[in-house]
Design a protein around this motif. Sequence first.
Motif, PDB file in Angstrom:
ATOM      1  N   ARG A 277       3.156  27.179   8.997  1.00 10.13           N
ATOM      2  CA  ARG A 277       1.876  27.692   9.450  1.00 10.13           C
ATOM      3  C   ARG A 277       1.168  26.632  10.300  1.00 10.13           C
ATOM      4  O   ARG A 277       1.131  25.462   9.942  1.00 10.13           O
ATOM      5  N   ILE A 278       0.623  27.092  11.427  1.00  8.97           N
ATOM      6  CA  ILE A 278      -0.156  26.215  12.288  1.00  8.97           C
ATOM      7  C   ILE A 278      -1.618  26.279  11.835  1.00  8.97           C
ATOM      8  O   ILE A 278      -2.170  27.366  11.655  1.00  8.97           O
ATOM      9  N   VAL A 279      -2.242  25.116  11.632  1.00  8.32           N
ATOM     10  CA  VAL A 279      -3.646  25.051  11.247  1.00  8.32           C
ATOM     11  C   VAL A 279      -4.404  24.223  12.284  1.00  8.32           C
ATOM     12  O   VAL A 279      -3.972  23.126  12.638  1.00  8.32           O
ATOM     13  N   LEU A 280      -5.516  24.771  12.761  1.00  4.97           N
ATOM     14  CA  LEU A 280      -6.384  24.039  13.682  1.00  4.97           C
ATOM     15  C   LEU A 280      -7.454  23.308  12.872  1.00  4.97           C
ATOM     16  O   LEU A 280      -8.169  23.928  12.090  1.00  4.97           O
ATOM     17  N   ASP A 281      -7.548  22.013  13.066  1.00  7.74           N
ATOM     18  CA  ASP A 281      -8.540  21.190  12.379  1.00  7.74           C
ATOM     19  C   ASP A 281      -9.716  20.987  13.336  1.00  7.74           C
ATOM     20  O   ASP A 281      -9.629  20.230  14.310  1.00  7.74           O
TER      21      ASP A 281
END
Length: 216
Positions: free
Chosen positions: A208-212
């Motif tokens: 999963r790609i997570v944007l911080d």
Amino acid sequence: MVIARSTGLVRIPEAMSSVDAAPLLCAGLTVLSAIRQVGSRPGALVAIQGIGGLGHLGVQYANRLGYRVVAIARGTEKAALAKQLGADEYIDSSVEDPGTALQNLGGAGAIVATAASGSSMSPLLPGLPPRGRMIVVGAATDPLTVSTGDLVFGTRTITGSLTGSAIDNEDNLDFSMRHNVRPMTEVFPLADAPKAYERMMSGKARFRIVLDMAAG
């Protein structure tokens, strides 16, 4: 300022990072809601088809709920990961028919199909025993095709499952925290959102790609 309905808000455990919580609020709730429909006794065989964004969490949840877990995917490269996540068995659907392989293991009381491919789901149904259920959570563009005989004479069921309510999600985060269910993520700063999207669409992300938004 963000305005949201209070009925749609979810409390996140203080000890859980936002990076972990983000995928669990979506993919995690999806697979946990599906597995909770299984209805089999602890120790029963449950199959998770697909070791991706949904499936890698599904294997963990099924394991923590006390099921004997068989993971199904194409190729051997995910076999070690599946065992690490909690799978007891691994079926490589590129070299053996998954339905037959499941029957050789005694039949799966339930199959949670997470891979977004109708053609990969279709061979799974014969792997269910009488009154077994296949729960579909992977949204595929191609159709799922089954033999009516597999349904009628096997008294098998195919059903779809989506997500759950806000309170279901609070229960999900609490369960995940207490039983160490964690997503595998790749974190990008918000400024790299286009690059993150490209990575996601390539199918190479694990998982999963997570944007911080706080990252520089």
